[in-house]
Each structure stands twice: as structure tokens, then as C-alpha cells.
Design a protein around this motif. Sequence first.
Motif, PDB file in Angstrom:
ATOM      1  N   ARG A  82      29.856  13.291  -6.200  1.00  0.00           N
ATOM      2  CA  ARG A  82      29.432  12.447  -7.312  1.00  0.00           C
ATOM      3  C   ARG A  82      27.937  12.545  -7.590  1.00  0.00           C
ATOM      4  NH1 ARG A  82      28.176   6.894  -7.485  1.00  0.00           N
ATOM      5  NH2 ARG A  82      28.621   6.797  -5.272  1.00  0.00           N
ATOM      6  N   VAL A  83      27.098  12.568  -6.553  1.00  0.00           N
ATOM      7  CA  VAL A  83      25.648  12.540  -6.759  1.00  0.00           C
ATOM      8  C   VAL A  83      24.888  13.649  -6.030  1.00  0.00           C
ATOM      9  CG1 VAL A  83      25.575  10.063  -7.203  1.00  0.00           C
ATOM     10  CG2 VAL A  83      25.311  10.920  -4.866  1.00  0.00           C
ATOM     11  N   ARG A  84      25.593  14.539  -5.362  1.00  0.00           N
ATOM     12  CA  ARG A  84      24.912  15.517  -4.518  1.00  0.00           C
ATOM     13  C   ARG A  84      25.646  16.846  -4.533  1.00  0.00           C
ATOM     14  NH1 ARG A  84      22.933  13.671   1.337  1.00  0.00           N
ATOM     15  NH2 ARG A  84      21.696  15.467   1.832  1.00  0.00           N
ATOM     16  N   THR A  85      24.886  17.934  -4.484  1.00  0.00           N
ATOM     17  CA  THR A  85      25.438  19.277  -4.345  1.00  0.00           C
ATOM     18  C   THR A  85      24.889  19.858  -3.056  1.00  0.00           C
ATOM     19  OG1 THR A  85      25.509  19.549  -6.748  1.00  0.00           O
ATOM     20  CG2 THR A  85      25.660  21.545  -5.435  1.00  0.00           C
ATOM     21  N   SER A  86      25.755  20.464  -2.245  1.00  0.00           N
ATOM     22  CA  SER A  86      25.290  20.990  -0.969  1.00  0.00           C
ATOM     23  C   SER A  86      25.979  22.299  -0.625  1.00  0.00           C
ATOM     24  CB  SER A  86      25.520  19.972   0.150  1.00  0.00           C
ATOM     25  OG  SER A  86      26.891  19.709   0.290  1.00  0.00           O
ATOM     26  N   ALA A  87      25.374  23.017   0.307  1.00  0.00           N
ATOM     27  CA  ALA A  87      25.919  24.280   0.796  1.00  0.00           C
ATOM     28  C   ALA A  87      25.475  24.468   2.236  1.00  0.00           C
ATOM     29  CB  ALA A  87      25.421  25.445  -0.058  1.00  0.00           C
ATOM     30  N   MET A  88      26.274  25.194   3.008  1.00  0.00           N
ATOM     31  CA  MET A  88      25.928  25.563   4.379  1.00  0.00           C
ATOM     32  C   MET A  88      25.508  27.020   4.351  1.00  0.00           C
ATOM     33  SD  MET A  88      26.507  22.922   6.307  1.00  0.00           S
ATOM     34  CE  MET A  88      26.971  23.359   7.939  1.00  0.00           C
ATOM     35  N   GLU A 117      22.096  23.061   6.398  1.00  0.00           N
ATOM     36  CA  GLU A 117      22.703  22.510   5.199  1.00  0.00           C
ATOM     37  C   GLU A 117      21.592  22.342   4.157  1.00  0.00           C
ATOM     38  OE1 GLU A 117      23.753  18.910   2.676  1.00  0.00           O
ATOM     39  OE2 GLU A 117      22.295  18.956   4.287  1.00  0.00           O
ATOM     40  N   LEU A 118      21.803  22.864   2.965  1.00  0.00           N
ATOM     41  CA  LEU A 118      20.861  22.700   1.870  1.00  0.00           C
ATOM     42  C   LEU A 118      21.499  21.789   0.835  1.00  0.00           C
ATOM     43  CD1 LEU A 118      19.803  26.435   1.357  1.00  0.00           C
ATOM     44  CD2 LEU A 118      18.736  24.722   2.821  1.00  0.00           C
ATOM     45  N   HIS A 119      20.736  20.841   0.297  1.00  0.00           N
ATOM     46  CA  HIS A 119      21.319  19.923  -0.679  1.00  0.00           C
ATOM     47  C   HIS A 119      20.332  19.555  -1.775  1.00  0.00           C
ATOM     48  CE1 HIS A 119      19.592  17.351   2.510  1.00  0.00           C
ATOM     49  NE2 HIS A 119      19.205  16.595   1.489  1.00  0.00           N
ATOM     50  N   GLN A 120      20.921  19.172  -2.899  1.00  0.00           N
ATOM     51  CA  GLN A 120      20.164  18.740  -4.079  1.00  0.00           C
ATOM     52  C   GLN A 120      20.810  17.459  -4.576  1.00  0.00           C
ATOM     53  OE1 GLN A 120      20.045  21.681  -7.221  1.00  0.00           O
ATOM     54  NE2 GLN A 120      20.027  20.096  -8.797  1.00  0.00           N
ATOM     55  N   GLY A 121      19.980  16.488  -4.946  1.00  0.00           N
ATOM     56  CA  GLY A 121      20.503  15.239  -5.482  1.00  0.00           C
ATOM     57  C   GLY A 121      20.659  14.172  -4.421  1.00  0.00           C
ATOM     58  N   GLY A 122      21.312  13.099  -4.791  1.00  0.00           N
ATOM     59  CA  GLY A 122      21.470  11.984  -3.860  1.00  0.00           C
ATOM     60  C   GLY A 122      20.215  11.150  -3.794  1.00  0.00           C
ATOM     61  N   ASP A 123      19.943  10.554  -2.642  1.00  0.00           N
ATOM     62  CA  ASP A 123      18.788   9.677  -2.460  1.00  0.00           C
ATOM     63  C   ASP A 123      17.461  10.420  -2.413  1.00  0.00           C
ATOM     64  OD1 ASP A 123      20.624   7.592  -0.155  1.00  0.00           O
ATOM     65  OD2 ASP A 123      20.468   7.502  -2.337  1.00  0.00           O
ATOM     66  N   TYR A 182      18.121  20.415   4.511  1.00  0.00           N
ATOM     67  CA  TYR A 182      16.919  20.493   3.688  1.00  0.00           C
ATOM     68  C   TYR A 182      17.228  20.075   2.267  1.00  0.00           C
ATOM     69  CZ  TYR A 182      15.196  23.333   7.540  1.00  0.00           C
ATOM     70  OH  TYR A 182      14.822  23.775   8.774  1.00  0.00           O
ATOM     71  N   ALA A 183      16.428  19.170   1.724  1.00  0.00           N
ATOM     72  CA  ALA A 183      16.536  18.782   0.318  1.00  0.00           C
ATOM     73  C   ALA A 183      15.752  19.794  -0.507  1.00  0.00           C
ATOM     74  CB  ALA A 183      15.972  17.382   0.113  1.00  0.00           C
ATOM     75  N   VAL A 184      16.366  20.310  -1.559  1.00  0.00           N
ATOM     76  CA  VAL A 184      15.704  21.271  -2.445  1.00  0.00           C
ATOM     77  C   VAL A 184      15.803  20.763  -3.879  1.00  0.00           C
ATOM     78  CG1 VAL A 184      16.139  23.220  -0.901  1.00  0.00           C
ATOM     79  CG2 VAL A 184      17.797  22.687  -2.683  1.00  0.00           C
TER      80      VAL A 184
END
Length: 68
Positions: free
Chosen positions: A44-50, A60-66, A17-19
Motif C-alpha cells: 500500500r505505501v512501500r516498494t521493496s526488493a531483496m 533489502e532496499l525500499h522506497q516509501g513508507g515512513d 536501506y531507504a532509497v
Amino acid sequence: MTDGHLPYPFGRETTGYAVKDLTSTLHKAEAAGAKVLWGPYTSRVRTSAMVQFPGGYVAELHQGGDDR
């Protein structure tokens, strides 16, 4: 190539999920009974966590990237 053998919790998530704000989302998830299994990790462009939610659901939750 991992041949399908990844260390826990990797390979157990069924979706990501993108947050907009990962830190805030993780705090809210933990307050609701979720457990952070890994991370947050910043590349470099993304922060994520499980995260494992009550009932065993792993995502998986993530912020940033595309998906910004």
C-alpha cells in the motif's frame, strides 16, 4: 511466526536501506554486478526488493513508507 525458518532470501539480509528511487537504484546495482533476488514488490505505501551484492551481501532496499 516462522520459527526462524524463512525461505531464501528472507532472513539473510543484515540491513535495509531507504532509497529515493528504487527503480533507478536497482538498475545501478545490477550494472555494478548485484542480483535482484526478490521484487520489487509494492504494498500500500512501500516498494521493496531483496538484492544480493557481489561477495554475497544481501540487503533489502525500499522506497516509501515512513521514511519518505
